[in-house]
Motif scaffolding. Structure first.
Motif, PDB file in Angstrom:
ATOM      1  N   THR A 152     -20.221  49.999  48.842  1.00 25.29           N
ATOM      2  CA  THR A 152     -19.680  51.302  48.455  1.00 25.29           C
ATOM      3  C   THR A 152     -18.999  51.996  49.635  1.00 25.29           C
ATOM      4  N   ASN A 207     -11.989  50.636  40.429  1.00 24.68           N
ATOM      5  CA  ASN A 207     -11.200  51.398  40.785  1.00 24.68           C
ATOM      6  C   ASN A 207      -9.960  51.278  39.975  1.00 24.68           C
ATOM      7  N   SER A 262     -11.775  53.126  41.606  1.00 17.65           N
ATOM      8  CA  SER A 262     -12.287  54.491  41.514  1.00 17.65           C
ATOM      9  C   SER A 262     -13.734  54.555  41.988  1.00 17.65           C
ATOM     10  N   HIS A 263     -14.536  53.588  41.565  1.00  9.00           N
ATOM     11  CA  HIS A 263     -15.927  53.541  42.017  1.00  9.00           C
ATOM     12  C   HIS A 263     -16.011  53.374  43.532  1.00  9.00           C
ATOM     13  N   GLU A 264     -15.017  52.718  44.114  1.00 15.49           N
ATOM     14  CA  GLU A 264     -14.995  52.506  45.566  1.00 15.49           C
ATOM     15  C   GLU A 264     -14.338  53.668  46.308  1.00 15.49           C
ATOM     16  N   THR A 317     -10.663  51.166  37.551  1.00 18.01           N
ATOM     17  CA  THR A 317     -12.016  51.720  37.486  1.00 18.01           C
ATOM     18  C   THR A 317     -12.837  51.253  38.674  1.00 18.01           C
ATOM     19  N   GLN A 318     -12.703  49.978  39.020  1.00 24.41           N
ATOM     20  CA  GLN A 318     -13.408  49.463  40.190  1.00 24.41           C
ATOM     21  C   GLN A 318     -12.971  50.190  41.454  1.00 24.41           C
TER      22      GLN A 318
END
Length: 234
Positions: free
Chosen positions: A168, A2, A70-72, A67-68
C-alpha cells in the motif's frame, strides 16, 4: 505492489499514445508506466472509454485497473467526475517514507533468516529488467520495477500482513519519485538492490538492515530535500 478518455469526447485532450492491442494482464503496467513517465499526469483529461479504445481492452478491464490504482492512491476516483492522477503532498510523502522505513527494516531482516533460491533468482531477474529499463531510458518502467523489487523482497520475508502493508506504500512512493523527474535519474538504484540481494543471500541481517536504511535515506533526501515543493506538488 486503481478509471481513464473517450476519443470522441469533444472536450478531452488527446493522450500521448498510439492505439495498440495489448494482453489484458499487461494493462496495469502499461498504464502505471505512462503515469510514472508523466505522459498521463494530474492535468491530463481522460475517461474510461478513451482508454478502452486506446488499448483495445474492455471497459471492465480498464475499470479494474483504475480501481487498483485508486486503492494504491495513484488515481483519484469520484462519482460523476473524471478520474485523475493523484498529486501527493509533502506530509503524505513524509508519512509514507516513515512507514516504509519501519516496515522494510523488519522485512529485510526476516528475509535474511531463510533466503530461498527461487526468491533470490526472482530478485536478480527484476534487477536485470530494472537495469535494462534504465539503460533504455524507460524511466517509468525503471521506477515501477524498482518498487516491485521491494515488494518481492517483502514476500520473501514470509510475513503476509507486513508484505501487504508495504504494497500500500510502494506505488505512492513511485509516483512521488516520478514527479521529481531529473533528480532520480542520477541514482543507480539497481546497484543498491544488487548489494541488498547479496547481503540477504549471505544471511547478513545487520548488513542488509544497514543497506536498506541507507537506501531509504537516499530516497528520502531525493523526495524531501531542498526541492521538496517542486517534487511533491510540482
Amino acid at each position: 505492489m486503481n478509471s481513464f478518455a473517450s476519443a470522441s469526447h469533444t472536450h478531452s485532450t488527446a493522450l500521448p499514445f498510439s492505439p495498440l492491442r495489448i494482453p489484458t494482464e499487461d494493462l496495469y503496467p502499461r498504464l502505471f508506466d505512462a503515469i510514472l513517465e508523466q505522459r498521463i499526469n494530474a492535468d491530463s483529461r481522460f475517461t474510461e472509454d478513451s482508454l478502452k479504445a486506446m488499448f483495445s481492452v474492455s471497459r471492465a478491464d480498464v475499470r479494474r485497473v483504475l480501481t487498483q490504482l485508486s486503492h494504491e492512491q495513484i488515481m483519484v476516483l469520484r462519482v460523476n467526475h473524471r478520474p485523475r492522477v493523484a498529486a501527493p503532498d509533502p506530509n503524505l510523502i513524509r508519512q509514507t517514507l516513515h512507514a516504509r522505513r519501519l516496515t522494510e527494516n523488519t522485512l529485510v531482516r526476516l528475509a535474511c533468516q531463510q533466503p530461498h533460491a527461487d526468491g533470490l533468482k526472482g530478485l536478480r531477474s527484476l534487477i536485470e529488467h530494472e537495469q535494462q529499463a534504465v539503460e533504455q531510458g524507460r524511466q517509468g518502467a525503471a521506477i515501477r520495477l524498482s518498487g516491485e523489487f521491494h515488494l518481492q523482497l517483502a514476500r520473501m520475508a514470509g510475513n503476509v500482513p507486513l508484505a501487504h502493508f508495504l504494497a500500500t506504500l510502494v506505488p505512492l512512493t513511485s509516483l512521488a519519485i516520478a514527479r521529481c523527474g531529473h533528480s532520480t535519474r542520477s541514482r543507480c538504484v539497481w546497484q543498491e538492490h544488487v548489494a541488498l540481494v547479496e547481503a540477504v543471500e549471505r544471511r547478513d541481517a545487520a548488513k542488509a538492515g544497514m543497506l536498506m536504511n541507507r537506501h531509504l535515506d537516499q530516497l528520502e533526501q531525493t523526495l524531501l530535500g531542498p526541492d521538496l515543493k517542486h517534487c511533491a506538488v510540482g
